[in-house]
Design a protein around this motif. Sequence first.
Motif, PDB file in Angstrom:
ATOM      1  N   ARG A   7       0.815  -1.221   0.000  1.00 38.30           N
ATOM      2  CA  ARG A   7       0.000   0.000   0.000  1.00 38.30           C
ATOM      3  C   ARG A   7       0.850   1.273   0.000  1.00 38.30           C
ATOM      4  O   ARG A   7       0.319   2.375   0.109  1.00 38.30           O
ATOM      5  CB  ARG A   7      -0.943   0.001   1.200  1.00 38.30           C
ATOM      6  CG  ARG A   7      -1.995  -1.096   1.096  1.00 38.30           C
ATOM      7  CD  ARG A   7      -3.038  -0.923   2.143  1.00 38.30           C
ATOM      8  NE  ARG A   7      -4.020  -1.986   2.103  1.00 38.30           N
ATOM      9  CZ  ARG A   7      -5.107  -1.994   2.837  1.00 38.30           C
ATOM     10  NH1 ARG A   7      -5.353  -0.986   3.674  1.00 38.30           N
ATOM     11  NH2 ARG A   7      -5.963  -2.989   2.771  1.00 38.30           N
ATOM     12  N   THR A  19     -13.653  -8.313   6.577  1.00 36.39           N
ATOM     13  CA  THR A  19     -13.613  -6.849   6.661  1.00 36.39           C
ATOM     14  C   THR A  19     -14.578  -6.366   7.743  1.00 36.39           C
ATOM     15  O   THR A  19     -15.780  -6.625   7.671  1.00 36.39           O
ATOM     16  CB  THR A  19     -13.989  -6.217   5.309  1.00 36.39           C
ATOM     17  OG1 THR A  19     -13.093  -6.709   4.310  1.00 36.39           O
ATOM     18  CG2 THR A  19     -13.913  -4.701   5.373  1.00 36.39           C
ATOM     19  N   ILE A  32      -6.523   6.931   8.501  1.00 29.03           N
ATOM     20  CA  ILE A  32      -7.782   7.123   7.783  1.00 29.03           C
ATOM     21  C   ILE A  32      -7.665   6.564   6.362  1.00 29.03           C
ATOM     22  O   ILE A  32      -8.563   5.858   5.881  1.00 29.03           O
ATOM     23  CB  ILE A  32      -8.175   8.620   7.753  1.00 29.03           C
ATOM     24  CG1 ILE A  32      -8.491   9.107   9.172  1.00 29.03           C
ATOM     25  CG2 ILE A  32      -9.356   8.861   6.817  1.00 29.03           C
ATOM     26  CD1 ILE A  32      -8.561  10.617   9.314  1.00 29.03           C
ATOM     27  N   GLU A  33      -6.554   6.850   5.681  1.00 27.22           N
ATOM     28  CA  GLU A  33      -6.364   6.376   4.308  1.00 27.22           C
ATOM     29  C   GLU A  33      -6.261   4.853   4.247  1.00 27.22           C
ATOM     30  O   GLU A  33      -6.824   4.222   3.352  1.00 27.22           O
ATOM     31  CB  GLU A  33      -5.118   7.022   3.702  1.00 27.22           C
ATOM     32  CG  GLU A  33      -5.302   8.498   3.421  1.00 27.22           C
ATOM     33  CD  GLU A  33      -4.004   9.225   3.112  1.00 27.22           C
ATOM     34  OE1 GLU A  33      -2.944   8.570   2.969  1.00 27.22           O
ATOM     35  OE2 GLU A  33      -4.038  10.468   3.031  1.00 27.22           O
ATOM     36  N   THR A  84      -7.512   2.623   6.351  1.00 29.19           N
ATOM     37  CA  THR A  84      -8.735   1.918   6.765  1.00 29.19           C
ATOM     38  C   THR A  84      -9.973   2.355   5.995  1.00 29.19           C
ATOM     39  O   THR A  84     -10.926   1.587   5.875  1.00 29.19           O
ATOM     40  CB  THR A  84      -9.025   2.135   8.261  1.00 29.19           C
ATOM     41  OG1 THR A  84      -9.238   3.538   8.495  1.00 29.19           O
ATOM     42  CG2 THR A  84      -7.894   1.614   9.132  1.00 29.19           C
ATOM     43  N   GLY A  85     -10.001   3.601   5.532  1.00 31.41           N
ATOM     44  CA  GLY A  85     -11.198   4.145   4.895  1.00 31.41           C
ATOM     45  C   GLY A  85     -12.333   4.349   5.883  1.00 31.41           C
ATOM     46  O   GLY A  85     -13.493   4.490   5.501  1.00 31.41           O
TER      47      GLY A  85
END
Length: 164
Positions: A19, A113, A147-148, A150-151
């Motif tokens: 990632r 998820t 935040i990025e 995990t969304g």
Amino acid sequence: MIDQLPDSARRVALLLKERGHPHAVVMLPETGKTSAEAAAGLGCSIAQIAKSILFRRKEDDAPVLVIASGANRVDEAKVTARVGALARADARFVREKTGYAIGGVCPIGHAVTPVTLIDEDLLALESLWAAAGHPHAVFNLSPQELIELTGAPVVDVALRESVT
């Protein structure tokens, strides 16, 4: 270095690398199972520990992950108001739904998820540390990176003591 990590931490390190995350997984000499232990091992404040707490949603047995500041207790009523009634997640449920043991639950890379919420108090900090799949493994990240990765939405999940 990645090859020397325990299997679950290696899986997280590879996922972070995939990632484009710039920080490596770090192995603590002592366990980081609790926020206090992790903070002591890292020389940071307890608030900087982004602890992953897993609940079971009663309605459908979905995993609910709350990523909270190590300085905060999670207000289950606030989480319930957002995602539905909660139940405790035992060690078997945690391992089955996340792929990690309690004390090493990472914010990402779960077997199933989860519904995820991020504690808004983490946004006040510049640097955070999160578990990396093993009780001795952690990685550094910023609140924005959390935040990025995990969304997840950022919400108020902290238990606030009322003053009367």
